[in-house]
Design a protein around this motif. Sequence first.
Motif, PDB file in Angstrom:
ATOM      1  N   VAL B 140       3.399  11.640 -22.950  1.00 50.97           N
ATOM      2  CA  VAL B 140       3.643  11.808 -21.779  1.00 50.97           C
ATOM      3  C   VAL B 140       3.749  10.598 -20.952  1.00 50.97           C
ATOM      4  N   TYR B 141       4.788  10.618 -19.959  1.00 52.52           N
ATOM      5  CA  TYR B 141       4.907   9.374 -18.961  1.00 52.52           C
ATOM      6  C   TYR B 141       4.538   9.872 -17.691  1.00 52.52           C
ATOM      7  N   CYS B 142       3.688   9.127 -16.943  1.00 56.97           N
ATOM      8  CA  CYS B 142       3.825   9.302 -15.379  1.00 56.97           C
ATOM      9  C   CYS B 142       3.869   8.164 -14.669  1.00 56.97           C
ATOM     10  N   PHE B 143       4.427   8.166 -13.655  1.00 56.41           N
ATOM     11  CA  PHE B 143       4.504   6.911 -12.697  1.00 56.41           C
ATOM     12  C   PHE B 143       4.407   7.241 -11.325  1.00 56.41           C
ATOM     13  N   GLY B 144       4.310   6.244 -10.505  1.00 57.74           N
ATOM     14  CA  GLY B 144       4.180   6.499  -8.923  1.00 57.74           C
ATOM     15  C   GLY B 144       3.758   5.001  -8.230  1.00 57.74           C
ATOM     16  N   THR B 145       2.793   5.512  -7.702  1.00 59.62           N
ATOM     17  CA  THR B 145       2.090   4.222  -6.724  1.00 59.62           C
ATOM     18  C   THR B 145       0.613   4.027  -6.855  1.00 59.62           C
ATOM     19  N   LEU B 146      -0.046   2.986  -6.872  1.00 58.75           N
ATOM     20  CA  LEU B 146      -1.397   2.727  -6.706  1.00 58.75           C
ATOM     21  C   LEU B 146      -1.774   2.517  -5.309  1.00 58.75           C
ATOM     22  N   SER B 147      -2.881   2.903  -4.779  1.00 57.90           N
ATOM     23  CA  SER B 147      -3.402   2.265  -3.574  1.00 57.90           C
ATOM     24  C   SER B 147      -4.809   2.274  -3.906  1.00 57.90           C
ATOM     25  N   GLY B 148      -5.465   1.526  -3.086  1.00 61.62           N
ATOM     26  CA  GLY B 148      -6.773   1.170  -3.283  1.00 61.62           C
ATOM     27  C   GLY B 148      -7.385   0.107  -2.527  1.00 61.62           C
ATOM     28  N   GLU B 149      -8.505  -0.597  -2.847  1.00 61.43           N
ATOM     29  CA  GLU B 149      -9.232  -1.812  -2.248  1.00 61.43           C
ATOM     30  C   GLU B 149      -9.458  -2.902  -3.092  1.00 61.43           C
ATOM     31  N   TRP B 150      -8.797  -3.872  -3.000  1.00 65.57           N
ATOM     32  CA  TRP B 150      -9.587  -5.335  -3.677  1.00 65.57           C
ATOM     33  C   TRP B 150     -10.869  -5.557  -3.521  1.00 65.57           C
ATOM     34  N   LEU B 151     -11.346  -6.478  -4.247  1.00 69.03           N
ATOM     35  CA  LEU B 151     -12.905  -6.852  -4.119  1.00 69.03           C
ATOM     36  C   LEU B 151     -13.137  -7.086  -2.765  1.00 69.03           C
ATOM     37  N   ASP B 152     -12.409  -7.931  -2.027  1.00 65.44           N
ATOM     38  CA  ASP B 152     -12.456  -8.421  -0.916  1.00 65.44           C
ATOM     39  C   ASP B 152     -12.427  -7.587   0.196  1.00 65.44           C
ATOM     40  N   GLY B 153     -12.258  -6.321  -0.081  1.00 67.44           N
ATOM     41  CA  GLY B 153     -12.201  -5.367   0.996  1.00 67.44           C
ATOM     42  C   GLY B 153     -10.791  -5.114   1.490  1.00 67.44           C
ATOM     43  N   VAL B 154      -9.873  -5.861   1.058  1.00 68.90           N
ATOM     44  CA  VAL B 154      -8.610  -5.844   1.468  1.00 68.90           C
ATOM     45  C   VAL B 154      -7.831  -4.508   0.840  1.00 68.90           C
ATOM     46  N   GLU B 155      -7.223  -3.571   1.631  1.00 72.32           N
ATOM     47  CA  GLU B 155      -6.710  -2.478   1.059  1.00 72.32           C
ATOM     48  C   GLU B 155      -5.190  -2.752   0.306  1.00 72.32           C
ATOM     49  N   PHE B 156      -4.646  -1.950  -0.533  1.00 67.39           N
ATOM     50  CA  PHE B 156      -3.528  -2.088  -0.917  1.00 67.39           C
ATOM     51  C   PHE B 156      -2.676  -0.776  -1.192  1.00 67.39           C
ATOM     52  N   SER B 157      -1.682  -0.572  -1.320  1.00 62.39           N
ATOM     53  CA  SER B 157      -1.022   0.650  -1.690  1.00 62.39           C
ATOM     54  C   SER B 157       0.382   0.310  -1.989  1.00 62.39           C
ATOM     55  N   GLY B 158       1.158   1.379  -2.357  1.00 62.72           N
ATOM     56  CA  GLY B 158       2.711   1.138  -2.839  1.00 62.72           C
ATOM     57  C   GLY B 158       2.673   0.362  -4.162  1.00 62.72           C
ATOM     58  N   ILE B 159       1.718  -0.079  -4.813  1.00 63.01           N
ATOM     59  CA  ILE B 159       1.960  -0.972  -6.116  1.00 63.01           C
ATOM     60  C   ILE B 159       2.422   0.039  -7.216  1.00 63.01           C
ATOM     61  N   ARG B 160       3.664  -0.361  -7.687  1.00 63.12           N
ATOM     62  CA  ARG B 160       4.333   0.692  -8.665  1.00 63.12           C
ATOM     63  C   ARG B 160       3.353   0.487 -10.074  1.00 63.12           C
ATOM     64  N   PHE B 161       3.334   1.685 -10.729  1.00 63.21           N
ATOM     65  CA  PHE B 161       2.718   1.748 -11.906  1.00 63.21           C
ATOM     66  C   PHE B 161       3.407   2.722 -12.814  1.00 63.21           C
ATOM     67  N   ILE B 162       3.214   2.703 -14.108  1.00 61.83           N
ATOM     68  CA  ILE B 162       3.680   3.623 -14.854  1.00 61.83           C
ATOM     69  C   ILE B 162       2.548   3.631 -16.355  1.00 61.83           C
ATOM     70  N   ASP B 163       2.274   4.977 -16.532  1.00 61.45           N
ATOM     71  CA  ASP B 163       1.249   5.082 -17.931  1.00 61.45           C
ATOM     72  C   ASP B 163       2.072   6.014 -18.896  1.00 61.45           C
ATOM     73  N   ARG B 164       1.739   5.794 -20.096  1.00 67.37           N
ATOM     74  CA  ARG B 164       2.277   6.357 -21.135  1.00 67.37           C
ATOM     75  C   ARG B 164       1.109   6.665 -22.160  1.00 67.37           C
ATOM     76  N   PHE B 165       1.331   8.053 -22.260  1.00 65.61           N
ATOM     77  CA  PHE B 165       0.234   8.648 -23.330  1.00 65.61           C
ATOM     78  C   PHE B 165       0.770   9.055 -24.508  1.00 65.61           C
ATOM     79  N   GLU B 166       0.084   8.959 -25.619  1.00 67.90           N
ATOM     80  CA  GLU B 166       0.221   9.786 -26.845  1.00 67.90           C
ATOM     81  C   GLU B 166      -1.025  10.855 -27.153  1.00 67.90           C
ATOM     82  N   LEU B 167      -0.650  12.070 -27.575  1.00 64.41           N
ATOM     83  CA  LEU B 167      -1.494  13.247 -27.625  1.00 64.41           C
ATOM     84  C   LEU B 167      -1.326  13.699 -29.072  1.00 64.41           C
ATOM     85  N   GLU B 168      -2.507  14.131 -29.610  1.00 63.13           N
ATOM     86  CA  GLU B 168      -2.313  14.759 -30.962  1.00 63.13           C
ATOM     87  C   GLU B 168      -3.298  16.100 -30.797  1.00 63.13           C
TER      88      GLU B 168
END
Lengths: 188, 188, 188, 188, 188, 188
Positions: B140-168
Amino acid sequence: MPLVELHLLQGYGAEEKRRLGEALTDAVRLVVPADPGAITIMIREMASDQYMRGRRSRSGAVALPDPREVVRGYLGAMERRDLAAAQASLAPGFAMQFPGAPEMTTLDELIDWSKPRYKFVTKTYERFDAMQSEGAAAIVYCFGTLSGEWLDGVEFSGIRFIDRFELEGGKITRQDVWNDMAEVRAKA
Amino acid sequence: MPLVELHLLQGYGAEEKRRLGEALTDAVRLVVPADPGAITIMIREMASDQYMRGRRSRSGAVALPDPREVVRGYLGAMERRDLAAAQASLAPGFAMQFPGAPEMTTLDELIDWSKPRYKFVTKTYERFDAMQSEGAAAIVYCFGTLSGEWLDGVEFSGIRFIDRFELEGGKITRQDVWNDMAEVRAKA
Amino acid sequence: MPLVELHLLQGYGAEEKRRLGEALTDAVRLVVPADPGAITIMIREMASDQYMRGRRSRSGAVALPDPREVVRGYLGAMERRDLAAAQASLAPGFAMQFPGAPEMTTLDELIDWSKPRYKFVTKTYERFDAMQSEGAAAIVYCFGTLSGEWLDGVEFSGIRFIDRFELEGGKITRQDVWNDMAEVRAKA
Amino acid sequence: MPLVELHLLQGYGAEEKRRLGEALTDAVRLVVPADPGAITIMIREMASDQYMRGRRSRSGAVALPDPREVVRGYLGAMERRDLAAAQASLAPGFAMQFPGAPEMTTLDELIDWSKPRYKFVTKTYERFDAMQSEGAAAIVYCFGTLSGEWLDGVEFSGIRFIDRFELEGGKITRQDVWNDMAEVRAKA
Amino acid sequence: MPLVELHLLQGYGAEEKRRLGEALTDAVRLVVPADPGAITIMIREMASDQYMRGRRSRSGAVALPDPREVVRGYLGAMERRDLAAAQASLAPGFAMQFPGAPEMTTLDELIDWSKPRYKFVTKTYERFDAMQSEGAAAIVYCFGTLSGEWLDGVEFSGIRFIDRFELEGGKITRQDVWNDMAEVRAKA
Amino acid sequence: MPLVELHLLQGYGAEEKRRLGEALTDAVRLVVPADPGAITIMIREMASDQYMRGRRSRSGAVALPDPREVVRGYLGAMERRDLAAAQASLAPGFAMQFPGAPEMTTLDELIDWSKPRYKFVTKTYERFDAMQSEGAAAIVYCFGTLSGEWLDGVEFSGIRFIDRFELEGGKITRQDVWNDMAEVRAKA
């Protein structure tokens, strides 16, 4: 069990039938965890005078190329900077997204964008995954590691990357790239 | 044309047959660019007394869960920090690779590793792609964007990511992650 | 030999399957002069979750009525002058052509036209033939003899006639009539 | 849906398979109002060593000619008064019924009977309809208009007619004719 | 491979389908030395309204009993001298041939013939083999050893025998017997 | 009905397909007392690029010889004392059991054993029955009568015999013989 019978108009070669058989086997296994030795594919072929839809005989559509091979060809051409060959793999409307870059639509843009970033990059592939989307697009993922040389002459290697491609009609319509270059540079 | 007949032991539900039909349709379209309306799936079901292999009647294997749903469940559990639920989706021997991290094998390791990096992360998914590998693993592949908060409290968003999963067997055996976090931090 | 396998969505009754089996048998015999006992029909039925076209499950269209029965019903209603019942068998745009008459489109026109010709007419049917045209129209032929009474009270009988009907969607769109009435009157 | 698989011994030509495919498509549409593009015919052919009935291999019966073509040939021969060619289309025991005539069994009788009626007649065909009866007979209907010359030299045209033929084994066994000649003469 | 699809009218029980599946598997293996795990039987059943031969729907013939069971029942009845039960397994016209005996047609004859030869005989079966002849007769072979008591009270055992049976319509029409009784007596 | 479809890899000859068709027909009739003319066999052949099991294309196993022919060849060679030819039909581990003899494993033993019993024996065959066991062994029965000459020059004939053979991989692994020789000698 399960058994898949594929009824097909004549005209597809052994290689294309092999690709169909593999894709159908894998499709079944995505849902049914059958013993692989028990998944059988039988391909029935018909001459055009043995097939009629809507009271008209039909011809089979020409097979699409293996999208993995299209992507491999494109990536190889890019690596050896054969832009004409690489361009031949692209569909009109092609777009690409690299980490930290604006969306680009031409290979020249990509070359220009990469110039201040590294001298050259070589990809070592761990794996190509191909699948059909629910629509017209085929999707290819490939991942592995990058090696090459930074602008300062320092060599790098083992940088993780993944590329995602969409293809329609055998041509690449979209490339999305993720990698650890920034991660590595940040640590350097 | 093409027409796919799938011969199956009874016992699969409508949802499982739908998944099989879709996967078989897509498998065909990976090779043959047929008009979608001309790709037909017919599923033939047999009771166990209608099927014999090697002179023995057989039962059908229980269907695998949709690997997209397994991954969605796991990612959702991780996001709300329900580690027990997330753990239930993992196979023994599970391993994961995040950018700039060592290979990790437990969710606790991951939590520890992420603590000095960000306060929290939320994923917005653009798309899930699932396929069967040539072997036992579903991918399974999924991708999109990350949003969240850095340790200093600054927010972030729109950071591209992709995950790849293997399942059995319906459990996740491997997760590989790529994203633009370092790229974004480097620019910040 | 030949063997016809008809693959059908569930929902058709035994009578409709009988009509399909007979029509398919006759279709084969129009070309292959096989021993009737060697022409086999096997009807395979699928539930809607066993059938998918273009990645969508489908339902079967409701069967058309037997066009012979539609025509029989219409002719019977006309004979007993039940114009409402007869009208119910007609499609919008219905037209009819009788010997020596202009093309007519309503039953009232027909009644008016026949009034100066005979008191009443009864049909004795020798045979009904039904077939599907290459398009949407079903076609029914019936023939036999007319009996009845001329305006002068003289009875007649044994006058040959043939009717041709076209039907779409189970409704009559056209009726063409030929008969020997003029021949007989000329001799009288 | 519906899908018709016809299993056939080898030996039928493309034209014969086309006729079978059309007849089977039309047979289905007589009962099921399916979208024509969704009615599929697949013809499976077997060599004689792939087919056995009652423990004996079999050969396919030679195809019957298209009954429309047999009738067209017969009517053309009659029109150009090539009685030998017309006769070749007739089966032993042939009989014909014309309006106002006794049943006749030979072409000479017909010629004699028509002599005092008109100098010649030419047929313009609107349509040929062919079907197989439930028995051995194929049935052909054709209709259109007659033109020609009366004995007095006056020309006529546009006279409606319909012919019905029965054929067995590719030969015509019966012809029934209806037309508006008497109607027209009565008005003249 | 090979795969056998058996198309059958509904009405046969699981046990009958098991016998059919086994017989078909064995039939294939008589010619093709396939890996047993690769020989697949799929039984397709049709309701009577899904099957038509010669334009008529049909019902399936009632299954024959397993001829091995018929023979076992007959032999058991004979051993316990239940002549009525044994007789019920025999067809009219039954005949039997024992070593050194004339052909006999009734069980009473057999009893009379055996009286001066031994007090009683019990059969120990090594194996039953059943097959269908190329005609209407099923054939059963069984063999093993005889034990019992001679007229002089001396016991015997381990005497080899073989019986061959023919059955039609589930009834025994013929029994042929060979054994080593004379061989053993000659040595005694 | 019933109809048997056998799906087979290409490479089997007409004779082998005939044997398969006959064995399948007989297998069905062992259970279903169908009108022979209604038992149909259709053999579907696939090229190796049309067949895949476990994601691998396969080749068909070479057909086994007809076990009747193997046995006929062996018995013929024995009768004309061509021991080399007879030996070629035997599998390693071959064993045989004759009436009143110890189990023997070589043809020389058999020759030695028979020498003090008769000068020669000729077999007249009434019938060969062949079937596949539920395992790897094919089984052949043949029976008829023996004629020949005793050691004292006296001729004999009409002595009933039956032979049972087991074969694996086309070679004979076991022969069991029963006959009335002792019965006849005892009477002589």
